[in-house]
Design a protein around this motif. Structure first.
Motif, PDB file in Angstrom:
ATOM      1  N   SER A 289      44.924 142.424 -14.519  1.00  0.00           N
ATOM      2  CA  SER A 289      44.928 143.879 -14.443  1.00  0.00           C
ATOM      3  C   SER A 289      44.113 144.383 -13.257  1.00  0.00           C
ATOM      4  O   SER A 289      44.011 145.587 -13.041  1.00  0.00           O
ATOM      5  N   ASP A 290      43.577 143.444 -12.475  1.00  0.00           N
ATOM      6  CA  ASP A 290      42.743 143.822 -11.323  1.00  0.00           C
ATOM      7  C   ASP A 290      42.696 142.639 -10.354  1.00  0.00           C
ATOM      8  O   ASP A 290      43.156 141.526 -10.686  1.00  0.00           O
ATOM      9  N   PHE A 291      42.194 142.884  -9.170  1.00  0.00           N
ATOM     10  CA  PHE A 291      41.973 141.838  -8.148  1.00  0.00           C
ATOM     11  C   PHE A 291      43.286 141.157  -7.743  1.00  0.00           C
ATOM     12  O   PHE A 291      43.323 139.938  -7.522  1.00  0.00           O
ATOM     13  N   PHE A 292      44.358 141.934  -7.611  1.00  0.00           N
ATOM     14  CA  PHE A 292      45.655 141.362  -7.251  1.00  0.00           C
ATOM     15  C   PHE A 292      45.632 140.727  -5.856  1.00  0.00           C
ATOM     16  O   PHE A 292      46.076 139.590  -5.670  1.00  0.00           O
ATOM     17  N   GLU A 293      45.130 141.494  -4.887  1.00  0.00           N
ATOM     18  CA  GLU A 293      45.111 140.983  -3.517  1.00  0.00           C
ATOM     19  C   GLU A 293      44.234 139.741  -3.418  1.00  0.00           C
ATOM     20  O   GLU A 293      44.577 138.763  -2.724  1.00  0.00           O
ATOM     21  N   GLU A 294      43.118 139.775  -4.139  1.00  0.00           N
ATOM     22  CA  GLU A 294      42.219 138.627  -4.103  1.00  0.00           C
ATOM     23  C   GLU A 294      42.896 137.389  -4.684  1.00  0.00           C
ATOM     24  O   GLU A 294      42.726 136.261  -4.167  1.00  0.00           O
ATOM     25  N   VAL A 295      43.645 137.553  -5.755  1.00  0.00           N
ATOM     26  CA  VAL A 295      44.325 136.427  -6.384  1.00  0.00           C
ATOM     27  C   VAL A 295      45.384 135.857  -5.440  1.00  0.00           C
ATOM     28  O   VAL A 295      45.489 134.630  -5.262  1.00  0.00           O
ATOM     29  N   ILE A 296      46.183 136.731  -4.819  1.00  0.00           N
ATOM     30  CA  ILE A 296      47.224 136.257  -3.898  1.00  0.00           C
ATOM     31  C   ILE A 296      46.581 135.493  -2.735  1.00  0.00           C
ATOM     32  O   ILE A 296      47.030 134.397  -2.366  1.00  0.00           O
ATOM     33  N   LYS A 297      45.521 136.061  -2.182  1.00  0.00           N
ATOM     34  CA  LYS A 297      44.837 135.412  -1.064  1.00  0.00           C
ATOM     35  C   LYS A 297      44.195 134.092  -1.499  1.00  0.00           C
ATOM     36  O   LYS A 297      44.291 133.066  -0.806  1.00  0.00           O
ATOM     37  N   GLY A 298      43.563 134.088  -2.675  1.00  0.00           N
ATOM     38  CA  GLY A 298      42.903 132.882  -3.150  1.00  0.00           C
ATOM     39  C   GLY A 298      43.889 131.768  -3.442  1.00  0.00           C
ATOM     40  O   GLY A 298      43.623 130.591  -3.106  1.00  0.00           O
ATOM     41  N   VAL A 299      45.025 132.090  -4.057  1.00  0.00           N
ATOM     42  CA  VAL A 299      46.032 131.065  -4.342  1.00  0.00           C
ATOM     43  C   VAL A 299      46.646 130.558  -3.045  1.00  0.00           C
ATOM     44  O   VAL A 299      46.902 129.352  -2.883  1.00  0.00           O
ATOM     45  N   ARG A 300      46.871 131.491  -2.099  1.00  0.00           N
ATOM     46  CA  ARG A 300      47.423 131.070  -0.797  1.00  0.00           C
ATOM     47  C   ARG A 300      46.489 130.076  -0.115  1.00  0.00           C
ATOM     48  O   ARG A 300      46.918 129.041   0.417  1.00  0.00           O
ATOM     49  N   ASN A 301      45.196 130.370  -0.126  1.00  0.00           N
ATOM     50  CA  ASN A 301      44.224 129.455   0.489  1.00  0.00           C
ATOM     51  C   ASN A 301      44.192 128.117  -0.240  1.00  0.00           C
ATOM     52  O   ASN A 301      44.045 127.050   0.394  1.00  0.00           O
ATOM     53  N   ALA A 302      44.331 128.150  -1.577  1.00  0.00           N
ATOM     54  CA  ALA A 302      44.328 126.909  -2.348  1.00  0.00           C
ATOM     55  C   ALA A 302      45.534 126.060  -1.982  1.00  0.00           C
ATOM     56  O   ALA A 302      45.447 124.820  -1.939  1.00  0.00           O
ATOM     57  N   VAL A 303      46.663 126.698  -1.708  1.00  0.00           N
ATOM     58  CA  VAL A 303      47.870 125.958  -1.292  1.00  0.00           C
ATOM     59  C   VAL A 303      47.639 125.331   0.074  1.00  0.00           C
ATOM     60  O   VAL A 303      47.968 124.158   0.307  1.00  0.00           O
ATOM     61  N   LYS A 304      47.071 126.117   0.986  1.00  0.00           N
ATOM     62  CA  LYS A 304      46.834 125.604   2.348  1.00  0.00           C
ATOM     63  C   LYS A 304      45.822 124.459   2.367  1.00  0.00           C
ATOM     64  O   LYS A 304      45.917 123.538   3.177  1.00  0.00           O
ATOM     65  N   LYS A 305      44.860 124.538   1.443  1.00  0.00           N
ATOM     66  CA  LYS A 305      43.850 123.471   1.361  1.00  0.00           C
ATOM     67  C   LYS A 305      44.366 122.243   0.631  1.00  0.00           C
ATOM     68  O   LYS A 305      43.724 121.207   0.619  1.00  0.00           O
TER      69      LYS A 305
END
Length: 943
Positions: A289-305
């Motif tokens: 219900s919050d922190f949508f952009e942070e979640v998208i960015k965090g998951v993207r970084n986890a994929v790249k790592k």
């Protein structure tokens, strides 16, 4: 997004939208989904795995959806209809990836559509043995979800849990819960809606009992498509890897696995880490219900790592897209009407009612009129008391209302004092509180009150709401529970207490040693006339209401009558009860359902015929015997050889009426003979005719003498005993006299003690003012300028019956439509009502036969019947031949249709201010209303 990608998506949505417009079901082939998937960026793919929960974040989730970075939206208690409309419109655009729309429980459906009607769920369905009710409820939930464009529905009722104290699920019995889950899923799948269930947050599958593992296995087997963990405190609601592996490998679960709200009570860093963990553990969708952009960015970084595997992400995205563009059911325009939904709701609440204890055999109530009752309703929170409203239709009671579940010791003592002289106290507890913190709405004060009341008098306890509050009612007897606070649930409880319905429910959970799993007594009702929805008994309520309203209002508009009452009952349920107009054309006092009318000649069947059938049933009378057999002083008269059946069928050689007033009143001088009439009450003149006229105490004997001396008719004779049909009141004087000789009681006293009081009627009988009915409840009939020189109100309209003291065989009964319907229902039930057998089927069949049809006489014994060919009659042309009843001169009728199990009552005072007004008959008002009942059944009037 690249230009070519945008063009492709536009083309894809144009094709799917066009096929939908052309009438085909919207379907995306696997190749289309693959192509769409190939056009998504990594951020858009991650967005497809995010389920947004609205919570003052509308602007953000709208933006994410426009950018194809949001997989779905879950509407819960914070549903926001405006946001819902935004997404439904967005999903119609050809250049946007569809957003899954979800609803959590029926509260969200109600929020999205304020006209939505809640359907029984959870324990109400779990308490019923039959699974049909669960299927029907969830089928309708699916229909509503489909109509709203909802893709998936999450139901707490389908949840499984470790502890019985948890407030969701269908209960604890594994077989019952499994079957209810199966029925619910089948029902909702009819609309191709994805359905989801929550499992208690657990870290290892071994934490689930074997029982709940079996339930979970059943849910998967029955094609549950979404599974998620329940919300937890101080931990992220995520399944561990071994739980997901158990679902995927052991149970072969192919559906979506969703998280709980990962941002609830957490900061952005914690939400991002929980989202990554959830995807690593095998979840398909992340709810935040919050922190949508942070979640998208965090998951993207986890994929790249390399922390998250891109192949796993791609697999989940394809899975979600396939769900988005799966085949959808088309909403049927002829879906269930609100009236049909109401019928489903009321029947479900009736069937789920559970009688946990009936130690004193108080339930259902045997006597509605002779006991002193008190009703105490607790915890109403300023809401309407539906339970007491329904109870008031059956019993008179003193009433005490308590708004909160908790109240003072002083109130307890006050109630104990007011109840000490009562025969019975009914305590109604409405449990708005649904937490252990508030004892589930059962306060200590309530517990104390019930305990002390039970030491002083008989007590019935009825609970509406959570069964968990039962743990606080140790030692409570005569306990009834319905698992909802809804109006129809409270109505169902009251109707069982009054004896209108059976009770069969079983407690679906274990509460204590006193209230255990599957506890519940089966108790038959007393076949009292109850209340129900028209659709419940196969009638179209909209048609019924529209037609009756139109006809009744037309009657009032043309001044055929100043007002009226109408009751329609079918299959033992009153499905229509309404009052129209006013007491008079001056429109000062409106007619209500408690208005009491003079029913005139319906008295012939409501009193005399009833008494004859009751006496016939016990062999105290034989209709084929001659009058002199019962009344010896007729032996030497011209009436003694007339058989009783001739009086009942109007085939005796009698005139239509007799001018009794000619002996006591001179029309020319307008003076009363002082031998018989006094203008004031005095010794020897106690028979009240009007407040200003009193007859001699011997007036009945005088009238009897005049009647015996009267000549007989010389009209056509068919047999030795049978004369041509001629409607006459006079035969009922002879029948009344016979009944009074046989019973050694006055007719009204006999009927009151042997019939009316046992039926539980409060408004039906002779001499209403003498029986406590307020004159303000009785409309006037005629301004009598011929005999009594006054407006007739509260006094029998028929002048001869009035001269008799108000008690006559042909007239004198007063009633409202409801109580007259009770009497007719008893006849429809072959003489059985409220646990009493007044006569049997053979008796009613005997009196409902038409012995002289060959002589063109439609009459049964006492009862009127539908017309013969060429006859005018008094019924609708749609009424079956087995119909029987009667009409009344004041503008009344009562008809019973045993073929269709229907009772129809119409009451009015059409004779006000003068009986010369015959518009009611000329316009066929009563017959047309009866026709409306059959039209609501789908029958068509003959041309």
């Amino acid at each position: 997004m690249s230009k070519s990608k945008s063009i492709y998506i536009k083309l894809l949505f144009f094709v799917t939208t066009l096929t939908s417009i052309l009438g085909y079901q919207q379907t995306a082939h696997a190749t289309d989904v693959d192509s769409l998937f190939s056009q998504l960026t990594l951020e858009e793919k991650i967005g497809q795995l995010i389920l947004g929960i609205p919570n003052n974040n509308e602007t953000l989730i709208k933006s994410l959806a426009r950018e194809n970075r949001l997989g779905g939206v879950l509407f819960n208690d914070y549903c926001n209809p405006t946001l819902y409309r935004y997404f439904t419109n967005l999903n119609k655009l050809p250049n946007k990836v569809k957003v899954l729309l979800g609803a959590k429980n029926q509260e969200s459906l109600k929020c999205l559509n304020e006209k939505y009607q809640y359907l029984p769920d959870n324990y109400n369905l779990g308490a019923i043995k039959s699974n049909v009710f669960t299927y029907n409820s969830y089928k309708e939930i699916g229909v509503e979800a489909n109509r709203l464009g909802i893709d998936f529905y999450l139901s707490n009722a389908l949840s499984i849990h470790k502890e019985a104290s948890t407030e969701y699920g269908f209960g604890e019995d594994i077989n019952n819960v499994t079957l209810k889950n199966q029925a619910a899923i089948k029902g909702i799948h009819q609309s191709k809606i994805l359905v989801g269930s929550a499992i208690d947050y657990i870290k290892d599958i071994d934490e689930l009992s074997k029982k709940n593992q079996l339930i979970l296995k059943g849910l998967v087997k029955d094609s549950l498509q979404i599974i998620l963990p329940t919300e937890v405190l101080f931990d992220a609601p995520i399944f561990t890897k071994n739980i997901v592996q158990h679902l995927r490998d052991s149970l072969k679960y192919q559906g979506l696995i969703l998280t709980g709200n990962l941002s609830a009570g957490n900061n952005g860093l914690k939400t991002v880490q929980s989202s990554i963990n959830a995807l690593q553990n095998g979840h398909d969708l992340i709810a935040v219900s919050d922190f949508f952009e942070e979640v998208i960015k965090g998951v993207r970084n986890a994929v790249k790592k390399g922390t998250l595997n891109i192949e796993v992400i791609d697999e989940k995205v394809l899975k979600v897209l396939n769900y988005k563009y799966r085949q959808k059911a088309v909403v049927n325009d002829s879906s269930t009407s609100n009236e049909q939904l109401n019928a489903i709701i009321s029947e479900t609440y009736e069937k789920s009612l559970t009688l946990l204890d009936n130690t004193d055999s108080l339930l259902p109530l045997k006597d509605l009129t002779k006991k002193k009752y008190q009703v105490i309703s607790i915890g109403l929170k300023n809401e309407e008391d539906h339970f007491s409203e329904m109870m008031n239709r059956f019993i008179d009671y003193d009433y005490h209302r308590i708004e909160n579940s908790s109240f003072s010791t002083g109130q307890v003592n006050l109630l104990l004092e007011s109840c000490k002289k009562k025969d019975m106290v009914i305590v109604n507890i409405v449990c708005y509180q649904n937490s252990s913190k508030h004892r589930f709405g059962i306060s200590y004060a309530t517990e104390q009150l019930i305990d002390q009341l039970q030491q002083k008098t008989n007590v019935i306890v009825t609970i509406h709401g959570s069964p968990n509050g039962l743990k606080y009612l140790k030692g409570t007897k005569n306990t009834l529970i319905n698992y909802s606070i809804d109006q129809e649930a409270q109505y169902a409880s009251a109707q069982f207490i009054a004896g209108c319905t059976d009770v069969n429910g079983k407690l679906p959970v274990s509460i204590s040693n006193q209230f255990d799993l599957n506890q519940g007594e089966k108790v038959k009702g007393l076949q009292r006339l109850g209340y129900g929805k028209a659709a419940y008994v196969g009638l179209d309520g909209a048609v019924l209401n529209h037609l009756i309203d139109s006809i009744a209002n037309h009657a009032i508009n043309i001044e055929a009558t100043p007002g009226c009452q109408v009751v329609v009952a079918k299959n033992g349920k009153i499905v229509f009860e309404k009052s129209y107009g006013y007491f008079t054309y001056e429109k000062s006092i409106p007619v209500t359902n408690s208005t009491v009318y003079d029913i005139a000649s319906i008295t012939k069947v409501a009193a005399t015929t009833q008494a004859m059938m009751m006496l016939d049933y016990v062999d105290s009378v034989n209709v084929n015997n001659r009058l002199k057999y019962y009344i010896s002083d007729t032996d030497t008269t011209n009436k003694g050889n007339i058989r009783l059946i001739q009086f009942l069928t109007h085939t005796a050689p009698l005139r239509g009426g007799y001018y009794f007033w000619g002996h006591v009143y001179d029309k020319e001088t307008k003076k009363y003979d002082p031998t018989y009439i006094s203008s004031y009450k005095k010794k020897g003149y106690n028979v009240e005719i009007t407040p200003n006229l009193f007859a001699t105490d011997s007036i009945k004997d005088c009238m009897w003498k005049w009647l015996l001396e009267s000549p007989i008719s010389t009209r056509r004779r068919y047999t030795k005993d049978v004369y041509r049909y001629w409607y006459s009141d006079l035969g009922y004087y002879f029948l009344q006299r016979s009944i009074e000789k046989i019973t050694d009681k006055r007719l009204d006293h006999y009927l009151e003690s042997k019939l009316y009081s046992k039926l539980g009627t409060r408004n039906l009988g002779y001499l209403p003012l003498a029986h406590g009915i307020n004159l303000k409840r009785i409309p006037p009939t005629e301004m009598d300028i011929h005999y009594r020189q006054s407006l007739i109100k509260g006094i029998v309209h028929d002048p001869s019956a009035d001269l008799m003291g108000g008690v006559a065989g042909h007239a004198g009964i007063f009633s409202n439509a409801h109580d007259l319907a009770i009497l007719m229902q008893m006849n429809l039930q072959n003489g059985f009502y409220a646990g009493n057998q007044f006569f049997d089927e053979a008796t009613i069949n005997k009196y409902n036969r038409q012995p002289y049809v060959r002589f063109k006489n439609r009459r049964a014994l006492g009862w009127d019947k539908p017309p013969l060919r060429g006859d005018e009659g008094n019924t609708s042309p749609l009424a079956p031949k087995k119909t029987f009843g009667h009409t009344g001169f004041t503008g009344t009728c009562a008809w019973i249709d045993p073929e269709n199990d229907i009772v129809y009552i119409f009451l009015s005072n059409r004779v006000y201010p003068t009986a010369r007004n015959n518009k009611l008959a000329k316009e066929n008002i009563r017959e047309n209303i009866q026709s409306a009942i059959y039209q609501a059944m789908g029958e068509v009037l003959p041309q």
